[in-house]
Design an enzyme around this catalytic site. Structure first.
Site, PDB file in Angstrom:
ATOM      1  N   MET A   1       4.709   3.201   1.996  1.00 28.98           N
ATOM      2  CA  MET A   1       5.938   2.964   2.766  1.00 28.98           C
ATOM      3  C   MET A   1       6.397   4.230   3.479  1.00 28.98           C
ATOM      4  SD  MET A   1       8.186   0.860   3.700  1.00 28.98           S
ATOM      5  CE  MET A   1       9.494   1.365   4.828  1.00 28.98           C
TER       6      MET A   1
ATOM      7  N   GLY B   1       0.812  -1.220   0.000  1.00 26.55           N
ATOM      8  CA  GLY B   1       0.000   0.000   0.000  1.00 26.55           C
ATOM      9  C   GLY B   1       0.839   1.262   0.000  1.00 26.55           C
TER      10      GLY B   1
ATOM     11  N   HIS C   1      -1.407   6.493   8.516  1.00 30.74           N
ATOM     12  CA  HIS C   1      -0.579   5.350   8.916  1.00 30.74           C
ATOM     13  C   HIS C   1       0.905   5.625   8.654  1.00 30.74           C
ATOM     14  CE1 HIS C   1       0.145   0.950   9.476  1.00 30.74           C
ATOM     15  NE2 HIS C   1       1.144   1.197   8.654  1.00 30.74           N
ATOM     16  N   GLU C   2       1.220   6.019   7.433  1.00 32.34           N
ATOM     17  CA  GLU C   2       2.642   6.236   7.095  1.00 32.34           C
ATOM     18  C   GLU C   2       3.207   7.412   7.882  1.00 32.34           C
ATOM     19  OE1 GLU C   2       3.692   3.739   5.689  1.00 32.34           O
ATOM     20  OE2 GLU C   2       1.758   3.051   4.924  1.00 32.34           O
TER      21      GLU C   2
HETATM   22  N1  PHE Z   1       5.798  -0.707   6.161  1.00 32.99           N
HETATM   23  C1  PHE Z   1       4.749  -0.496   5.217  1.00 32.99           C
HETATM   24  C2  PHE Z   1       3.559  -0.039   6.013  1.00 32.99           C
HETATM   25  O1  PHE Z   1       3.018  -0.747   6.803  1.00 32.99           O
HETATM   26  C3  PHE Z   1       4.350  -1.678   4.418  1.00 32.99           C
HETATM   27  C4  PHE Z   1       5.371  -2.158   3.447  1.00 32.99           C
HETATM   28  C5  PHE Z   1       6.136  -3.264   3.723  1.00 32.99           C
HETATM   29  C6  PHE Z   1       5.541  -1.501   2.260  1.00 32.99           C
HETATM   30  C7  PHE Z   1       7.065  -3.740   2.844  1.00 32.99           C
HETATM   31  C8  PHE Z   1       6.457  -1.978   1.358  1.00 32.99           C
HETATM   32  C9  PHE Z   1       7.218  -3.085   1.646  1.00 32.99           C
HETATM   33  O2  PHE Z   1       3.127   1.033   5.951  1.00 32.99           O
HETATM   34 ZN    ZN Z   2       2.901   0.215   8.513  1.00 33.05          ZN
END
Ligand code: PHE
Ligand code: ZN
Length: 887
Positions: free
Chosen positions: A265, A263, A299-300
């Site tokens: 990053m 989704g 979230h991000e």
């Molecule tokens: N860490 C990201 C999220 O939860 C998810 C994600 C993991 C994106 C691995 C890309 C690769 O917001």
């Molecule tokens: Zn996350």
């Protein structure tokens, strides 16, 4: 051979890297990287003079130097996993030159080409596909990034941190330098370059600083960025107000791309989003897209503190950042909706997602605790268990400790761990300290997989007016965990009298009655007995209100009691839950009737319960819409001892049709009464009305109303927003109406140039049923994989079409001859060569094959075996999924 990694095997890094300077010479065919590392032995490492190992994958080493001296062959070793350099026993400056090809990178991990742009994705282990490095989250370094590229190709070049230098080079190229002041693990590194434009804004923080916010997109997408930028502002403000957390950078950027595995990053200061989670305007996004974007932007952004500033020691701790951050984004979304009944709708949606995806995962071959004990490939553990169940575990802590104490613990967690890479214990310990409570029993939620079943049996003592609740919890075995210890479960109890009013929940031994309302108890053992007194009549019980714990509750309620709760429970979540349960039970009954060939009518109780909700003037349209939404076929099937998807499908259709037929005029009136006038706005009220209108049209249409069909067609032609247009198309595609072909072609013509819309169109095709005389959905889907607007290289295309078909259209996928499964195997093998992460996600579609009727299970097994037969070609990602499914 697949290698399993165990949580218990954690070792501190042999060396620390205090700073890294990266210099990129960008080129889509071949990019050159020079990386300068300040490396020193880790004083905490117990091994004596260990060699330095730097991960490196799919990249080509050009040279290595130490303190200016180039190393010769034999002074280092390089293989397909990385670079080993012995003899680094004191602080050294290491200089590495390597190359890689963004164009050839179809895995979309590392730096890859997306259209004319270059994008990076480093979580979990993508940085090793950029340069040689200790690619693990507990190595925190300060980053300086220098990017050089042709001005014509890369007018925009971005990385984490602050832009400190910018200059033109003689040869038509440009050079920019970014310095990120915060030490970070390499999975948070980001680089973006290309022909991007931005929507930008200044924003005043509470602490008086003004920051620059911007959203970067392809030029044709600039008119889809307003909602993103506004969502970001709301997220920043909310994190200040609710958690006292400030943005720590002068500059915060969001980038959108069409080519992205997940989704979005949370790269430090430079979040990268899948365009489906970032781009919106009334023509390309529905009400739920608007909500999702707000949630994901939040979230991000929230990761900046829970993930970036406080980061992970190792990948087993993933839920430490993800569970907590999902909890935070859920609370954010709920707060944005305002008043309690609107918040409840948000909670209902979140719980529906959990039940549909996570409960299933927890009951299958991939079941794992929110903190797994082992894995083969970490990419396979970005699961709804780690994310959504992880969020429920955090929520339970807040419920058990109370909001205020929880906030104290949260503050302590941040203050104490800022700048560190830590484990889940850091969070629990902060909560234990802030509350003065021993939380050791609670940690079973971190170590045990499986959804606990809580069974409640009631005994009403008419003579003494006492009610006894006998409660038992048990958790079924999961792979590798046959015996489970009891969980600490928050257990809210409420009683309703026959007028539907809340009664006091008073224990028999207590002298005084508390105020009427919900009372919180805790379950700690396998069994518990509660005896209640002070009751004027036998109450109807309303348990686990608000879904306080992620359990499967069997409250032993009769259909009549459920109907009573659906009509009367003052708690909106439980009111919804009762209605939902009635609908599920009705589908079960119809499914059974089909399997036993003993036709029976759809229960009048469920029909009248639905009709009461529909007509209740005190309920909001948004609530009515969620309460009357039919439970998904997969969710219902999950409760069957042996799944027959066709019987479930027929049962589902029968229930929907009966509810529609018996309330046809009420549905038509509701549709009429909920027309939203004026320009499109994604407000909760208007979105709620649209949802209810479309739901009502759907029921009326399913009941065969010609008027509904006309209204739907009209809506398709005249809607000024995608929510209504798409809903109309969806209803038509799911019916036998001859007009649907024209509508589908019209939509395709209008949507052809917009990837977001093409994906929605593909999903409609993939999830529709096929009617007698029409081509099977399998044939349609297969054909669509060959059309010019579909590419197996594009994850969103794959998710829209293939996951849509494999996972959201059970009765068309589970074909008796197994041809659906053969197609699945074919696609998994093709995707495996292109993008292992995407392939592994698609591969999971057969996880629960053992749950199906023997004829289907046998064919699913054969399809799994056919993939397993190609073992030597399988990526570790796919190999792990197949191996566990076959288990
Ligand atoms: N860490 C990201 C999220 O939860 C998810 C994600 C993991 C994106 C691995 C890309 C690769 O917001
Ligand atoms: Zn996350």
């Amino acid at each position: 051979m697949a290698k399993t990694i165990y949580r218990g095997d954690y070792r501190a890094p042999t060396h620390l890297i205090d700073s890294i300077r990266l210099e990129f010479d960008l080129n889509a065919e071949e990019t050159l990287v020079k990386s300068t590392l300040e490396v020193r032995p880790n004083p905490e490492c117990t091994e004596k003079d260990p060699p330095l190992f730097l991960n490196g994958e799919d990249i080509t080493l050009r040279s290595v130097s130490i303190d200016g001296r180039e190393l010769k062959d034999g002074e280092y070793k390089v293989d397909s996993n990385g670079l080993t350099i012995p003899g680094i026993t004191s602080a050294q400056k290491l200089e590495i030159v390597n190359t890689f090809s963004p164009k050839a990178n179809t895995a979309l991990s590392g730096i890859y080409a997306s259209g004319v742009n270059l994008m990076s994705q480093c979580e979990a282990q993508g940085f090793r596909r950029i340069t040689f490095f200790e690619d693990r989250p507990d190595v925190l370094a300060r980053y300086t990034t220098v990017i050089r590229g042709a001005t014509e190709d890369f007018p925009v070049m971005l990385s984490n941190g602050n832009l400190t230098e910018e200059k033109s080079l003689e040869d038509g190229r440009r050079e920019v330098t970014y310095v990120d002041p915060f030490p970070k693990p390499c999975y948070l590194f980001a680089l973006v370059a290309g022909k991007l434009v931005s929507r930008a804004s200044k924003f005043d923080l509470k602490d008086g600083r003004t920051v620059d916010l911007s959203v970067w997109v392809d030029p044709q997408d600039l008119d889809k960025t307003e909602h993103t930028l506004e969502s970001l502002k709301r997220a920043i403000r909310w994190d200040e107000e609710r958690w006292g957390l400030e943005l720590d950078l002068k500059d915060f950027k969001i980038v959108a791309t069409n080519d992205f595995n997940f989704g979005a990053m949370e790269n430090k200061g430079l979040n990268i989003f899948n365009s489906r989670c970032a781009l919106a305007n009334p023509k390309v996004a529905t009400d739920s897209d608007y909500l999702r974007i707000e949630g994901v932007v939040g979230h991000e952004y929230f990761h900046n503190w829970t993930g970036d500033r406080v980061t992970l020691r190792d990948w087993f701790q993933l839920t430490l950042k993800e569970g907590l951050t999902v909890f935070r984004d859920q609370e954010f979304s709920a707060d944005m909706l305002g008043e309690p009944s609107a918040r409840a709708v948000q909670r209902i949606r979140d719980v529906s997602v959990l039940r549909a995806a996570q409960f299933m995962e927890d009951a299958g071959p991939m079941a794992h605790p929110i903190r797994p004990e082992s894995y083969q490939n970490i990419n396979n553990f970005y699961t709804s268990t780690v994310y959504e169940k992880g969020a429920e575990v955090i929520r339970m802590l807040q419920t058990l400790l109370g909001r205020e104490t929880f906030r104290k613990g949260f503050d302590l967690y941040i203050a104490r761990n800022d700048g560190h890479a830590v484990t889940c214990e850091a969070f629990i310990n902060a909560m234990a300290e802030a509350s003065g409570r021993d939380l050791s029993e609670f940690t079973n939620w971190y170590s045990q997989a499986g959804t606990p079943r809580v069974t409640v049996r009631r005994h009403w003592d008419e003579v003494n007016h006492r009610l006894t609740l006998n409660v038992r919890q048990s958790t079924p075995p999961t792979p590798g965990q046959s015996v489970k210890k009891p969980f600490l479960i928050p257990f809210p109890v409420a009683f309703l009298n026959s007028r539907g009013e809340e009664m006091p929940v008073q224990l028999a031994e207590e002298d005084e009655a508390p105020a009427p309302g919900t009372r919180m108890f805790e379950l700690t053992d396998e069994t518990a007995e509660f005896v209640f007194g002070g009751l004027e009549e036998e109450p109807v019980v309303s348990l686990n209100r608000g879904f306080a714990a992620p359990i499967i509750l069997d409250a032993g309620l009769s259909q009549e009691e459920l109907a009573f709760l659906a009509a009367n429970d003052p708690d909106p979540f439980n009111r919804w839950d009762a209605m939902n349960r009635l609908l599920i039970d009705a589908v079960h009954a119809q499914t059974r009737a089909r399997l036993l060939k003993t036709p029976e009518d759809v229960s009048p109780l469920v029909i009248s319960a639905a009709s009461k909700i529909l007509r209740d003037e005190n309920l909001s349209p948004a609530f009515k819409a969620v309460a009357l939404t039919m439970p998904g076929e997969k969710l219902v099937a999950e409760e069957d001892p042996l799944i027959d998807p066709h019987a479930v499908h027929a049962g589902w259709i029968a229930v929907r049709q009966a509810i529609g037929e018996k309330n046809i005029s009420a549905f038509l009136e509701t549709a009429q009464a909920n027309i939203v006038e004026g320009p499109y706005e994604p407000t909760p009220e208007k979105a709620g009305k649209r949802a209810l209108r479309n739901l009502a049209l759907g029921y009326a249409h399913a009941a065969g109303s010609p008027r509904a069909a006309i209204m739907i067609k009209d809506q398709f032609m005249t809607a000024n927003n995608l929510t209504d247009k798409l809903a109309a198309l969806h209803m038509m595609a799911n019916s036998q109406t001859p007009a649907k072909q024209d509508m589908e072609v019209d939509a395709l013509k209008a949507w052809y140039h917009e990837p977001l819309l093409i994906n929605k169109w593909l999903t409609i095709q993939a999830t529709a049923p096929s009617f007698p005389g029409e081509a099977r959905v399998l044939e349609r889907v297969r054909e669509l994989t060959r059309c010019p607007f579909f590419s197996l290289k594009n994850p969103n295309n794959v998710y829209a079409l293939l996951l849509g078909y494999f996972q959201q259209n059970p009765s068309e996928f589970h074909l008796a001859d197994g041809s659906g499964y053969a197609f699945w195997a074919e696609m998994v093998l093709e995707l495996n060569r292109i993008n292992p992460q995407v392939a592994a996600r698609v591969a999971r579609s057969l996880d629960n094959w053992r749950r199906y009727t023997p004829a289907l299970a046998e064919k699913m097994h054969a399809a799994l075996e056919s993939v397993e037969a190609k073992r030597s070609e399988l990526s570790p990602n796919v190999a792990e999924i197949i191996e566990k499914a076959l288990g």
